[in-house]
Design a protein around this motif. Structure first.
Motif, PDB file in Angstrom:
ATOM      1  N   GLY A 159       0.807  -1.212   0.000  1.00  0.00           N
ATOM      2  CA  GLY A 159       0.000   0.000   0.000  1.00  0.00           C
ATOM      3  C   GLY A 159       0.843   1.266   0.000  1.00  0.00           C
ATOM      4  O   GLY A 159       0.315   2.371   0.024  1.00  0.00           O
ATOM      5  N   THR A 208       3.537  -0.163  -6.763  1.00  0.00           N
ATOM      6  CA  THR A 208       3.003  -0.591  -8.054  1.00  0.00           C
ATOM      7  C   THR A 208       2.412   0.555  -8.867  1.00  0.00           C
ATOM      8  O   THR A 208       2.641   0.658 -10.065  1.00  0.00           O
ATOM      9  CB  THR A 208       1.907  -1.653  -7.819  1.00  0.00           C
ATOM     10  N   THR A 209       1.655   1.414  -8.211  1.00  0.00           N
ATOM     11  CA  THR A 209       0.977   2.461  -8.971  1.00  0.00           C
ATOM     12  C   THR A 209       1.875   3.667  -9.212  1.00  0.00           C
ATOM     13  O   THR A 209       1.726   4.345 -10.223  1.00  0.00           O
ATOM     14  CB  THR A 209      -0.308   2.943  -8.253  1.00  0.00           C
ATOM     15  N   GLU A 228      -8.865   0.696   0.706  1.00  0.00           N
ATOM     16  CA  GLU A 228      -8.855   1.728   1.746  1.00  0.00           C
ATOM     17  C   GLU A 228      -9.912   1.445   2.809  1.00  0.00           C
ATOM     18  O   GLU A 228     -10.944   0.852   2.520  1.00  0.00           O
ATOM     19  CB  GLU A 228      -9.160   3.095   1.126  1.00  0.00           C
TER      20      GLU A 228
HETATM   21  P1  ADP Z   1       1.944  -1.114  -3.226  1.00  0.00           P
HETATM   22  O1  ADP Z   1       2.234  -1.615  -4.596  1.00  0.00           O
HETATM   23  O2  ADP Z   1       3.119  -0.516  -2.541  1.00  0.00           O
HETATM   24  O3  ADP Z   1       1.309  -2.167  -2.378  1.00  0.00           O
HETATM   25  P2  ADP Z   1      -0.096   0.416  -4.540  1.00  0.00           P
HETATM   26  O4  ADP Z   1       0.651   1.250  -5.527  1.00  0.00           O
HETATM   27  O5  ADP Z   1      -0.764  -0.794  -5.040  1.00  0.00           O
HETATM   28  O6  ADP Z   1       0.888   0.070  -3.345  1.00  0.00           O
HETATM   29  O7  ADP Z   1      -1.229   1.277  -3.850  1.00  0.00           O
HETATM   30  C1  ADP Z   1      -1.090   2.641  -3.535  1.00  0.00           C
HETATM   31  C2  ADP Z   1      -2.441   3.238  -3.222  1.00  0.00           C
HETATM   32  O8  ADP Z   1      -3.263   3.234  -4.379  1.00  0.00           O
HETATM   33  C3  ADP Z   1      -3.198   2.521  -2.131  1.00  0.00           C
HETATM   34  O9  ADP Z   1      -3.597   3.487  -1.203  1.00  0.00           O
HETATM   35  C4  ADP Z   1      -4.388   1.927  -2.824  1.00  0.00           C
HETATM   36  O10 ADP Z   1      -5.511   1.936  -2.031  1.00  0.00           O
HETATM   37  C5  ADP Z   1      -4.571   2.818  -4.026  1.00  0.00           C
HETATM   38  N1  ADP Z   1      -5.189   2.078  -5.124  1.00  0.00           N
HETATM   39  C6  ADP Z   1      -4.619   1.106  -5.848  1.00  0.00           C
HETATM   40  N2  ADP Z   1      -5.483   0.628  -6.780  1.00  0.00           N
HETATM   41  C7  ADP Z   1      -6.638   1.313  -6.617  1.00  0.00           C
HETATM   42  C8  ADP Z   1      -7.916   1.324  -7.265  1.00  0.00           C
HETATM   43  N3  ADP Z   1      -8.181   0.494  -8.275  1.00  0.00           N
HETATM   44  N4  ADP Z   1      -8.844   2.186  -6.832  1.00  0.00           N
HETATM   45  C9  ADP Z   1      -8.578   3.020  -5.820  1.00  0.00           C
HETATM   46  N5  ADP Z   1      -7.402   3.066  -5.178  1.00  0.00           N
HETATM   47  C10 ADP Z   1      -6.439   2.244  -5.552  1.00  0.00           C
END
Ligand code: ADP
Ligand code: MG
Length: 680
Positions: free
Chosen positions: A64, A68-69, A323
């Motif tokens: 989180g 990734t994003t 979340e």
């Molecule tokens: P990590 O890869 O470090 O676990 P992410 O990049 O997946 O972290 O997530 C970062 C944030 O983006 C998180 O707070 C997550 O809730 C949010 N997030 C990821 N995908 C979605 C989505 N499809 N809709 C809403 N929020 C998202």
């Protein structure tokens, strides 16, 4: 009620009394504000500098934190995609690849499939313009076939590395090699806070970049006594949390689609009966085959006054972050593949999860505020019954697919491939043997023409062999349908709790003599005749979405036929030809009826026909199966009646006439085992 005892606390690094982290519902201002609030954001510059300075970087960060994003976006902003170079980010799970790509496209304000896209097996949502490519690890592996040096990529990010899937592990070996002769290629290995030292060592002591998380403490509770029926216990506990605990959403970990659907039905049912006595509870499932519109729902903010419960597979352990989760309910199980190289049998089994998994799951409760994790097992069981970590997939799966792929890439000496953890020697040997039996390798272990074609098809070697064999038996139309239906397996028939009898009758109406593969063919053919109608599906208790997916898969496979030199042809109702083509691929998976039930032909293992099979009551003497599933017994799923003489016809090098003789032929009882009714 179920009695829980508080035992330990998962330490956080944030005071429990600190104000809760802002949730997306509160952060309506702009998506950019959300981006800047993620733990990775303050490290943006430092991270980009580290990437610029090192070819390989291991990135470790709490789930989180934005790995990734955000990281692929930072690279995009930094110019790593100039001149059309691409960035790949791999995910072990298809749902994760789709979901994060959709999220990133939204954050960047572009249409999914333009600059940002995803690519998963049988579904490509990318275009010429796509520079940020989220893809399954299996898809990147297949990229090596068309582009062995990954020349069009400037960065490859192997994400969720801690999952240690088979494909991720193989990618490590291949990427390490490519990196050696492409010094400008950047390699990122991202992982939750597990195992990062191993990755660093593997990549010649690559530096590890740590992103400090933001984690609130989580109180961990165990049950006082073991729970016999964990599904029932789950449902009771969710309601218990709902009525006794302060606001906050609940995340429940179950093992698979069927279980999740059952749990969701049970929860909805009980909420309905309680009516207005309780506050509103939104029940949302998430698993691999869930259609994307339903996936999106789990991310929508919970309406004020209500509570959300997300019932998920392992996918929510580290791949997806939802979340607002304050409570985690963990029955402590997961579905794992296991493989016995002695018998060549692969099965899916529900097993206790590892301590590492349990800790990741608990951590999901502490992201926005102090949370609670309820484990549906005792503290004693945690100490004594859970393994420390999960065994990497490469050590518990068959390797046919991967060996075929590596051979196609010109890697012959598999014993000396650079594995992070090597597979068992016997498994590798058996894969080579099977590929030889399928005609993909010659006696020197070299790829044959047929093997090269098999590698072209994005399916398991046995399934590719079946498709290739359809040329000889002039039935490729039917075999394509069977192949497509097998790949959406187990989600064809719809069986709602309140209409079980109707649903079962509808299913039986599709039965054809010969077995389940022909039943699948029959369902598809009738659906096609209805004009691919959703109404037809509804009336026949068939899942429309699964059928639509089968149609997609079928179209894609059809598009590949020319490359593997198979012409389109139909058997014109002569199903013997279809059955022989299937046998040509699956002669490894055969069983015969003996006086003590079914035994696999070569290994003499005891196996059973699944009660859902159309052949459950027929009990044919010889059959082949698509897969084995271990629940209470080793069940064969999707079985087809065959004749032993066919085995000599399709695999003379594998079977000898002698072993296919039937000494007890005359004395066979007509039926062995119990009927469906007797089993209840
Ligand atoms: P990590 O890869 O470090 O676990 P992410 O990049 O997946 O972290 O997530 C970062 C944030 O983006 C998180 O707070 C997550 O809730 C949010 N997030 C990821 N995908 C979605 C989505 N499809 N809709 C809403 N929020 C998202
Ligand atoms: Mg991630």
């Amino acid at each position: 009620t179920i009695e829980f005892v508080r035992a330990t606390q998962l330490q956080g690094d944030t005071e429990p009394s600190a104000p809760p982290a802002p949730t997306q519902a509160q952060q309506k201002e702009s998506i950019q504000v959300v981006r800047r609030s993620l733990p990775v954001f303050p490290f943006r510059e430092e991270l980009l500098a580290a990437i610029a300075n090192h070819q390989v970087l291991i990135i470790e960060g709490e789930t989180g934190s934005g790995k990734t994003t955000q990281i692929p976006q930072y690279l995009f902003e930094e110019g790593y995609t100039k001149k059309g170079a691409k960035i790949a980010c791999t995910q072990p799970r298809r749902v994760a690849a789709m979901s994060v790509a959709a999220r990133v496209a939204r954050e960047m304000g572009v249409k999914l499939g333009n600059e940002v896209g995803y690519s998963i097996r049988f579904e490509d949502c990318t275009s010429e313009r796509t520079v940020l490519r989220y893809m399954t690890d299996g898809m990147l592996l297949r990229e090596f076939l068309s582009e062995p040096d990954l020349a069009s990529y400037s960065v490859v990010m192997v994400d969720e590395a801690h999952e240690r899937t088979l494909h991720t592990d193989i990618l490590f070996g291949l990427i390490k090699d490519v990196a050696r002769f492409r010094p400008e290629l950047k390699v990122l290995v991202a992982s939750a806070t597990l195992d990062t030292a191993r990755f660093s060592t593997f990549f010649d002591d690559a530096p590890v970049f740590r992103i400090p998380g933001r984690r609130f403490p989580v109180d961990i509770f165990y049950t006082k006594a073991p729970e016999a029926d964990y599904l029932e216990a789950c449902v009771v506990s969710v309601l218990q949390i709902h009525v006794t605990q302060p606001p906050g959403d609940i995340l429940v970990f179950l093992t698979g689609q069927e279980e999740i659907e059952t749990a969701c039905e049970m929860l909805q049912d009980r909420c309905r009966r309680l009516g207005s006595k309780i506050r509103e509870l939104l029940v949302l499932p998430i698993y691999a085959n869930l259609p994307s519109d339903m996936q999106a729902r789990i991310f929508q903010p919970t309406p004020p006054g209500a509570r959300k419960v997300v019932v998920a597979t392992n996918i929510a352990e580290t791949s997806l972050t939802i979340e607002g989760i304050i409570y985690v309910l963990d029955p402590g199980f997961c579905k794992l593949k296991s493989y016995n190289p002695r018998t060549g049998m692969e099965s899916l089994t529900v097993t206790p999860c590892s301590k590492a998994s349990a800790s990741q799951r608990a951590g999901r409760a502490g992201r926005v505020a102090a949370g609670k994790c309820f484990r549906l097992y005792t503290a004693w069981a945690y100490q004594h019954e859970l393994e420390e970590t999960t065994v990497p997939e490469i050590q518990r799966t068959s390797l046919g697919n991967v060996v075929l792929l590596l051979k196609s890439l010109g890697i012959h000496d598999l014993m000396h491939f650079d594995f992070l953890d090597p597979p068992p020697y016997e498994t590798l040997l058996l894969a080579l043997e099977q590929l030889y039996a399928l005609g993909a390798l010659n006696h020197l272990g070299e790829l044959t023409t047929s093997g090269r074609k098999m590698a072209e098809l994005p399916v398991d070697p046995m399934l590719s062999k079946m498709i290739l064999a359809s040329e000889k038996y002039s039935c490729s139309e039917e075999i394509l349908t069977v192949a497509a239906m097998l790949s959406v397996n187990n989600s064809i028939f719809y069986r709602p709790k309140d209409k079980v009898v109707h649903a079962d009758n509808a299913r039986v109406n599709f039965f054809l003599p010969g077995g389940d593969h022909l039943v699948l063919l029959n369902v598809y053919t009738q659906w096609a005749e209805s004009g691919y109608s959703s109404q037809w599906c509804y009336e026949n208790f068939v899942q429309f979405r699964s059928m639509r997916r089968a149609r997609d898969v079928r179209e894609q496979l059809e598009g590949l036929l020319e490359r593997v030199e198979v012409g389109l042809s139909s058997c014109q109702g002569d199903y013997i030809r279809v059955r022989k083509a299937i046998t040509a691929g699956y002669f490894y998976h055969t069983a015969r009826l003996t006086r003590s039930g079914y035994r696999t032909v070569k290994q003499q293992q005891t196996v059973f026909i699944h009660p859902n099979s159309s052949l459950f009551e027929e009990q044919p003497r010889w059959l082949l199966y698509h897969e084995l599933v271990l629940t209470t017994k080793e069940f064969m799923r999707q079985v087809l009646e065959i004749e032993s003489s066919w085995l000599l016809e399709v695999a003379p090098h594998y079977y000898k006439a002698k072993e296919l003789e039937d000494p007890h032929a005359k004395k066979m009882p007509r039926k062995v085992g119990k009927t469906r009714e007797e089993l209840g």
